[in-house]
Write an enzyme that holds these catalytic residues in place. Sequence first.
Site, short mmCIF file in Angstrom:
data_model
loop_
_atom_site.label_atom_id
_atom_site.label_comp_id
_atom_site.label_asym_id
_atom_site.label_seq_id
_atom_site.Cartn_x
_atom_site.Cartn_y
_atom_site.Cartn_z
N SER A 1 8.42 -23.70 13.04
CA SER A 1 7.98 -24.88 12.30
C SER A 1 9.11 -25.89 12.11
O SER A 1 10.29 -25.54 12.10
CB SER A 1 7.43 -24.47 10.93
OG SER A 1 6.39 -23.54 11.08
N1 SAM Z 1 7.36 -18.81 10.43
C1 SAM Z 1 7.54 -19.01 11.84
C2 SAM Z 1 8.96 -19.34 12.21
O1 SAM Z 1 9.77 -19.58 11.31
O2 SAM Z 1 9.26 -19.33 13.41
C3 SAM Z 1 6.60 -20.04 12.39
C4 SAM Z 1 5.41 -19.40 12.90
S1 SAM Z 1 4.22 -20.24 13.85
C5 SAM Z 1 4.04 -21.83 13.15
C6 SAM Z 1 2.78 -19.32 13.28
C7 SAM Z 1 2.77 -17.88 13.69
O3 SAM Z 1 1.62 -17.26 13.11
C8 SAM Z 1 2.67 -17.63 15.19
O4 SAM Z 1 3.78 -16.89 15.62
C9 SAM Z 1 1.36 -16.86 15.35
O5 SAM Z 1 1.39 -15.90 16.37
C10 SAM Z 1 1.23 -16.22 13.98
N2 SAM Z 1 -0.11 -15.76 13.60
C11 SAM Z 1 -1.31 -16.36 13.82
N3 SAM Z 1 -2.30 -15.59 13.29
C12 SAM Z 1 -1.70 -14.51 12.72
C13 SAM Z 1 -2.18 -13.36 12.01
N4 SAM Z 1 -3.47 -13.15 11.76
N5 SAM Z 1 -1.28 -12.46 11.58
C14 SAM Z 1 0.05 -12.63 11.81
N6 SAM Z 1 0.55 -13.68 12.48
C15 SAM Z 1 -0.30 -14.61 12.92
#
Ligand code: SAM
Length: 231
Positions: free
Chosen positions: A74
């Site tokens: 993000s």
């Molecule tokens: N916090 C992260 C970082 O600092 O890099 C940013 C993450 S990205 C915007 C959102 C993440 O949510 C993705 O890696 C995606 O695979 C994950 N995601 C989506 N649905 C999810 C779920 N049900 N459980 C866990 N992770 C999930």
Amino acid sequence: MVSRLGFIGIMRKADFAQARADMVEHQIARRGVREPLVLAAMARIPREAFVLPGWEEEAYEDQPLPIADRQTISQPYIVAYMIEAAGLRPGDRALEIGTGSGYGAAVMAAIAARVYTIERHAGLGETARQRLMELGFDNVDVRVGDGTLGWPEAQPFDAIIVTAGGPKVPTGLREQLAVGGRLIIPVGESLHRQSLVRVVREGLTDYREEDLADVAFVPLIGEAGWNATER
Ligand code: SAM
């Protein structure tokens, strides 16, 4: 005497430190994030260690960046904004849904006592776990699985931050808040545009909900999120 390679390494480290200080001042503090704990944590965590190899020079740009599995790390400002909105304090037990690169978990772990973080992509989760370990974070637990169900064995949480957007607030996540706990989650009918919502648990069965901002996150895929086929 410092070797040429060592010298370049030192220069790069100094450049990253300067870029990090500039990021905190121009992208975060100037846009209204004031919480000193958040600003100090953002100034401490080496974001260049969380981006894809070859993307280090872009690590402090004012935007999200691609990571593996078509996901993103993000934008720095939104990381800071969400952590401030969650009112994260020293001593807190926090849950993050969407580990991604591990960067958000690292910033949270620089403030809270313990951070639990869940990622649905096994490769991302394993890489983040390894990276956080190598960087010396011993107060972060990474799990691969469906974060929409939370982490029942580790509840209750003082703060929960969801870094992907779902169609509604997952009931299971709300129920894993401690009384007084705060949940920050992007919610919206569209897969890629959401409203950032804060839910505060005010009592055993009382929750207060407010809209904070318009945001655009990757979809939250899972039992209490979107179907994998809808993305
Ligand atoms: N916090 C992260 C970082 O600092 O890099 C940013 C993450 S990205 C915007 C959102 C993440 O949510 C993705 O890696 C995606 O695979 C994950 N995601 C989506 N649905 C999810 C779920 N049900 N459980 C866990 N992770 C999930």
